[in-house]
Design an enzyme around this catalytic site. Structure first.
Site: not given
Length: 324
Positions: A51, A56, A85, A118
């Site tokens: 994931d 990120y 996401k 998200h």
């Protein structure tokens, strides 16, 4: 059904998601190379669900780790279930595919197994090449997530993603999406914060009634990042009741906290870059909590969000004003 490291849940569209996944978020002070090496180790140990997310900032490294394990014969591409996401600044329908293609380019993969929204709220692109530029201020936008969803459906039809889902949606928002005129694909999952202090029982019951799988992040509580978390909140793994249940099974509080969520039928994302901890997390499959202990742990619920994303509380689509 006995749970094992190989257990997969069949999603509403027929695709199958491993019940335990590797979470790859890391604070900016952690070198991205550490996450890359940890992902390789995790795949070698048997993790098949990875994931990550564009926001990120490490999809290049995570993608490289996945591809290296495919190249050396450890896994085939179809063995890996990768979740990405769509960040909130890509919610305008004309930007959705762009957001997806940025992830595909960074990952160097031909498709993403699961691509999720998200959050249910949108923010305005920054105007920079990367609309998620963290140095730009957050500005509200009013893009309806239902129009974003239509663009995600088109990405699925194009074969760029296998499944589509959502994250951090409450019941009211899910109902709005499910009742959208012309809905072609319903979300296969809702990824939410879930742990013994936020057991999500009501949201899970609703999602189950709609054949939507709940996926849990922060199952061990908070990473205690002061930029995201109120440090006055209690530390979940120091809970005395959790500790007493763990002692009964001769397990760590972390193992029991993870097992609790798994036994509720929720997919668990376990985030760790430590090889020892990665191995320990796989140890949650060789014991079973009794119904009585599940009831005890359910009683710890405080409806506590460690990650409330309080900066967006004024947004009309902020999801946590509702009970669930």
């Amino acid at each position: 059904m006995a749970l094992t490291t190989d257990t997969r849940i069949t999603l509403s569209d027929g695709n199958r998601m491993p019940i335990i996944g590797l979470g790859t978020y890391a604070s900016p002070d952690v070198a991205r190379s550490i996450g890359e090496e940890a992902t390789k180790v995790a795949i070698e140990m048997g993790y098949r669900h990875i994931d990550c997310a564009h926001i990120y900032g490490n999809e290049v490294e995570i993608g490289r780790a996945i591809r290296s394990k495919i190249a050396d014969g450890t896994v085939k591409r179809e063995d890996i279930f990768y979740t990405g996401k769509l960040w909130c600044s890509f919610f305008s329908p004309e930007l959705v595919r762009q957001g997806l293609e940025i992830s595909l380019k960074d990952l160097q993969l031909d498709y993403i197994d699961l691509f999720i929204m998200h959050w249910p709220f949108s923010i305005k692109p920054t105007g920079s090449e990367d609309p998620s530029d963290p140095d730009k201020p957050i500005v509200y936008d009013n893009v309806d997530f239902c129009s974003t969803w239509e663009a995600l459906e088109a990405c699925k039809d194009a074969g760029l993603v296998k499944s589509i889902g959502v994250s951090n949606f409450n019941r009211r928002q899910l109902e709005r999406l499910l009742s959208k005129p012309g809905l072609k694909y319903k979300p296969v999952c809702n990824q939410v914060e879930c742990h013994v202090y936020l057991n999500q029982s009501k949201l899970q019951e609703y999602c189950k009634s709609k054949d939507i799988v709940l996926v849990a992040y922060s199952v061990l509580g908070s990473h205690r990042d002061k930029n995201w978390v109120d440090l006055s909140t209690p530390v979940l793994l120091e809970d005395s009741v959790l500790a007493s249940v763990a002692a009964k099974y001769k397990r760590t509080p972390a193992a029991v906290a993870m097992r609790f969520v798994l036994q509720k039928g929720i997919v668990v994302l376990a985030k760790s870059f430590s090889p020892a901890r990665l191995k320990q997390n796989f140890g949650v499959f060789d014991f079973v909590l009794t119904p009585e202990d599940i009831k005890t742990l359910n009683g710890l619920d405080k409806n506590l969000h460690y990650g409330p994303f309080k900066e967006m509380k004024e947004h009309p689509e902020y999801p946590f004003h509702d009970e669930y």
